[in-house]
Design a protein around this motif. Structure first.
Motif, PDB file in Angstrom:
ATOM      1  N   HIS A   1     -27.247 -19.424   2.256  1.00  0.00           N
ATOM      2  CA  HIS A   1     -27.183 -19.093   0.739  1.00  0.00           C
ATOM      3  C   HIS A   1     -27.867 -20.293   0.191  1.00  0.00           C
ATOM      4  O   HIS A   1     -27.754 -21.701   0.688  1.00  0.00           O
ATOM      5  CB  HIS A   1     -25.655 -19.255   0.419  1.00  0.00           C
TER       6      HIS A   1
ATOM      7  N   PHE B   1     -22.539 -26.529   4.391  1.00  0.00           N
ATOM      8  CA  PHE B   1     -23.712 -27.011   3.506  1.00  0.00           C
ATOM      9  C   PHE B   1     -24.416 -28.132   4.169  1.00  0.00           C
ATOM     10  O   PHE B   1     -23.696 -28.876   4.724  1.00  0.00           O
ATOM     11  CB  PHE B   1     -23.168 -27.385   2.098  1.00  0.00           C
ATOM     12  N   GLY B   2     -25.778 -28.166   3.741  1.00  0.00           N
ATOM     13  CA  GLY B   2     -26.683 -29.210   4.141  1.00  0.00           C
ATOM     14  C   GLY B   2     -26.425 -30.356   3.202  1.00  0.00           C
ATOM     15  O   GLY B   2     -25.453 -30.233   2.400  1.00  0.00           O
TER      16      GLY B   2
ATOM     17  N   TYR C   1     -25.145 -15.882  10.371  1.00  0.00           N
ATOM     18  CA  TYR C   1     -25.014 -14.210   9.835  1.00  0.00           C
ATOM     19  C   TYR C   1     -25.660 -14.517   8.315  1.00  0.00           C
ATOM     20  O   TYR C   1     -26.493 -13.513   8.002  1.00  0.00           O
ATOM     21  CB  TYR C   1     -23.472 -14.120   9.499  1.00  0.00           C
ATOM     22  N   SER C   2     -25.566 -15.722   7.644  1.00  0.00           N
ATOM     23  CA  SER C   2     -26.148 -15.538   6.355  1.00  0.00           C
ATOM     24  C   SER C   2     -26.538 -16.945   5.926  1.00  0.00           C
ATOM     25  O   SER C   2     -26.292 -17.946   6.490  1.00  0.00           O
ATOM     26  CB  SER C   2     -25.464 -14.810   5.228  1.00  0.00           C
TER      27      SER C   2
ATOM     28  N   PHE D   1     -29.510 -27.113  -2.028  1.00  0.00           N
ATOM     29  CA  PHE D   1     -28.441 -26.925  -1.049  1.00  0.00           C
ATOM     30  C   PHE D   1     -28.617 -25.554  -0.270  1.00  0.00           C
ATOM     31  O   PHE D   1     -28.487 -24.727  -0.959  1.00  0.00           O
ATOM     32  CB  PHE D   1     -27.211 -27.323  -1.376  1.00  0.00           C
TER      33      PHE D   1
ATOM     34  N   SER E   1     -16.070 -16.871   9.807  1.00  0.00           N
ATOM     35  CA  SER E   1     -15.594 -16.283   8.346  1.00  0.00           C
ATOM     36  C   SER E   1     -16.763 -16.239   7.480  1.00  0.00           C
ATOM     37  O   SER E   1     -17.485 -17.554   7.320  1.00  0.00           O
ATOM     38  CB  SER E   1     -14.694 -17.334   7.731  1.00  0.00           C
ATOM     39  N   GLN E   2     -17.302 -15.131   6.952  1.00  0.00           N
ATOM     40  CA  GLN E   2     -18.552 -15.021   6.170  1.00  0.00           C
ATOM     41  C   GLN E   2     -18.418 -15.863   5.051  1.00  0.00           C
ATOM     42  O   GLN E   2     -19.588 -16.096   4.472  1.00  0.00           O
ATOM     43  CB  GLN E   2     -18.862 -13.557   5.982  1.00  0.00           C
ATOM     44  N   GLY E   3     -17.204 -16.364   4.489  1.00  0.00           N
ATOM     45  CA  GLY E   3     -16.971 -17.233   3.339  1.00  0.00           C
ATOM     46  C   GLY E   3     -17.207 -18.528   3.617  1.00  0.00           C
ATOM     47  O   GLY E   3     -17.310 -19.335   2.676  1.00  0.00           O
ATOM     48  N   ASN E   4     -17.059 -18.928   4.764  1.00  0.00           N
ATOM     49  CA  ASN E   4     -16.792 -20.179   5.153  1.00  0.00           C
ATOM     50  C   ASN E   4     -18.259 -21.029   5.423  1.00  0.00           C
ATOM     51  O   ASN E   4     -18.875 -20.758   6.194  1.00  0.00           O
ATOM     52  CB  ASN E   4     -15.887 -20.469   6.449  1.00  0.00           C
ATOM     53  N   LEU E   5     -18.810 -21.197   4.110  1.00  0.00           N
ATOM     54  CA  LEU E   5     -20.291 -21.853   4.439  1.00  0.00           C
ATOM     55  C   LEU E   5     -20.032 -23.272   4.688  1.00  0.00           C
ATOM     56  O   LEU E   5     -19.301 -24.229   4.206  1.00  0.00           O
ATOM     57  CB  LEU E   5     -20.875 -21.707   2.715  1.00  0.00           C
TER      58      LEU E   5
END
Lengths: 112, 115
Positions: free
Chosen positions: A32, A102-103, A29-30, A87, A96-100
């Motif tokens: 960051h 990370f690499g 979805y996105s 990152f 959940s769009q807030g559940n990122l």
């Protein structure tokens, strides 16, 4: 599920350009992007949403290829202040769009 | 410029002791996150709050970790008992809803060392 970042590390001379890639196995979805300096908190750079949008921040820009589930961060005419670990955080589509997620980060060193 | 506040900045504790971290998000941010970051790795989400409700705590080791945000503003993360493997940076972040996505802003973190 964790996105893969490449390269793991890069060393630049001031004024040189760099590209950092972020690739996911999941539909996104996105994406960051954050920069973290040693011992400090990650600093938000920008967010890319599905739709292939390209956004810019100072001399830093990024693109998001939704079909390839990839994002790239472009740093042009690098400055000493660009040094740090970059990152990408990905938000899977349907979650959940807030559940990122990370690499592992790309360490960028800019030398004078 | 508004910032996320965290305390303490550093904490050294012995194995099996209890430890607590505090976070005060940017005013007006309804969403709050706790992350754990091991040296050399990216942040890993532990728990996400929307106001006072838990949205996602699937990655929280609930046998020893707990988190609360009673009034929907500041939050506390607790570990009891602490284990050697808990040594890490604990980051709090908050975000507004932009209408399209969440932009997350991180606090300075709490560096935990378990001996």
């Amino acid at each position: 599920q964790q996105p893969v970042q490449s390269p793991q590390a890069v060393i630049l001379r001031e004024g040189e350009d760099a590209v950092i890639n972020c690739s996911s196995s999941k539909a996104l979805y996105s994406v960051h992007w954050y920069r973290q300096k040693h011992g400090e908190a990650p600093v938000f750079l920008m967010i890319l949403l599905k739709g292939g949008e390209q956004k810019g921040h100072e001399k830093i820009s990024a693109s998001f290829n939704e079909k390839k589930q990839q994002s790239s961060l472009y740093l042009t005419a690098s400055q000493l202040s660009y040094s740090g670990t970059y990152f990408c955080g990905t938000a899977p589509r349907g979650g959940s769009q807030g559940n990122l997620i990370f690499g592992k980060g790309t360490k960028l060193s800019v030398k004078p | 410029e508004a910032e996320v506040a965290q305390s303490p900045r550093y904490k050294i504790t012995e194995k099996s002791q209890a430890v607590a971290f505090w976070c005060d998000p940017i005013s007006g941010h309804a969403t709050l996150y706790w992350y754990r970051q091991i040296l050399g790795q990216g942040p890993e989400l532990l728990v996400q709050f929307q106001d006072e409700s838990v949205v996602d705590d699937s990655q929280l080791p609930k046998d020893r970790f707990s988190a609360e945000r009673l009034k929907g503003v500041d939050s506390t993360l607790k570990i009891q008992p602490a284990e050697l493997g808990d040594s890490a940076m604990y980051l709090c972040a908050s975000s507004p809803w932009t209408g399209e996505a969440y932009e997350q802003y991180f606090g300075p973190g709490t560096r935990l060392t378990v001996t």
